[in-house]
Scaffold this active site. Sequence first.
Site, PDB file in Angstrom:
ATOM      1  N   PRO A  82       0.886  -1.312  -0.044  1.00 50.58           N
ATOM      2  CG  PRO A  82      -0.974  -1.597   1.483  1.00 50.58           C
ATOM      3  CD  PRO A  82       0.457  -2.006   0.938  1.00 50.58           C
ATOM      4  CB  CYS A  83       1.263   3.635  -2.572  1.00 50.99           C
ATOM      5  SG  CYS A  83      -0.284   3.713  -3.279  1.00 50.99           S
ATOM      6  CD  GLN A  84      -3.045   3.681   1.485  1.00 52.73           C
ATOM      7  OE1 GLN A  84      -2.157   3.026   1.625  1.00 52.73           O
ATOM      8  NE2 GLN A  84      -4.370   3.096   1.540  1.00 52.73           N
TER       9      GLN A  84
END
Length: 374
Positions: A82-84
Amino acid sequence: MSHGTVVDLFCGAGGLSEGFRQAGFRVLAGCDFDDTAGKTFAATHPEATFLGGRIQDVTVAQLLRVTGLKPGQLDVLVGGPPCQGYSVYNHQRGVDDPRAGLFREYLRLVKGLKPRWLVMENVAGLTSIADGGIIREIEEGMTSLGYKVDYKILKAEEYGVPQERRRIFFIANRVGAPIEFPVPTHGKNLKPFVTIWDAICDLAPVENGGKEEPQKYVAAPRNPYQAELRGNRTTAPNHSAPKLGSVNLERLKHIPSGGSWRDIPYDLLPEGMKRAKRSDHTKRYGRPRKTDLACTILTKCDIHWGAFIHPEQDRAITVREAARLQSFPDSFEFSGSRTEQYTQVGNAVPPLLGRAVANKLIDIDALKADKAVA
């Protein structure tokens, strides 16, 4: 015939693993913290084991047990941490964000599983975070484990996905094979891009805020894209539109094909947008032309944030339309609330993009085998 085995870390609903499966790989397991996405993955990947919970708690021993493999036997480990924590919208947190460390969990499992190939994808904005520090850390991490690695930003529309979407792909292997990326199939002097209307024009008209039930198609498939995504289905699931309030419906009446928030009369604009420059927020309240590519499908197909108005009808696009624009087959039924369904679709790797990458690995492996025989 299987081209090899795959485990998908951070699998979400399973877009990347679906692409690999379409290319002929056998998906053995998927892991994700999101249990609702996990339900979608489990239902659409009956041959695989889904492991829920935090990636930090997933062990090498557990993955070897559920796949029946020994270290070194897995063909491809895929996944998009996940890249948030390090998306282009979140520069402040950068490398120190705990979510930015999730790729280190990927590397921890690489070390124990020793797959032949690695495929890791992420937001294109990764290149600009910490002056490329995360890119370097991923490269150094893979290299230190004995892998040759390269990366490239791929454009989904160049592989038959009806959407402008940029993703960075790291491909690595420890078997001495060259690293190559799929060659575009669509674009100038190639096959024409698949447009929004190519993707969705066989789906039934639906009411703003209509009830959730499978919808019959309005026509036979009108092109190869629709035929492939429909398969032998007679109805499309997840095809109901979220309910927009009366002020939004009033705004939609003023927005023509190819139009946006600029076409809304000043007194109808949301307060915050009355002060906006006309050069700002170009996609807000966008109604794309039928001949356009979709803008990047986000985790919320909110008309306030992007061009997510249906080309003809005064409503937002449905989860199924978003899934079509992401190249998901209609056999994928997304679990959970409508909000959770949009999130699963928006977070996914378009299966057709995953398939292009998977097919390239098959080509490279075949070439390597031919050389070995020669």
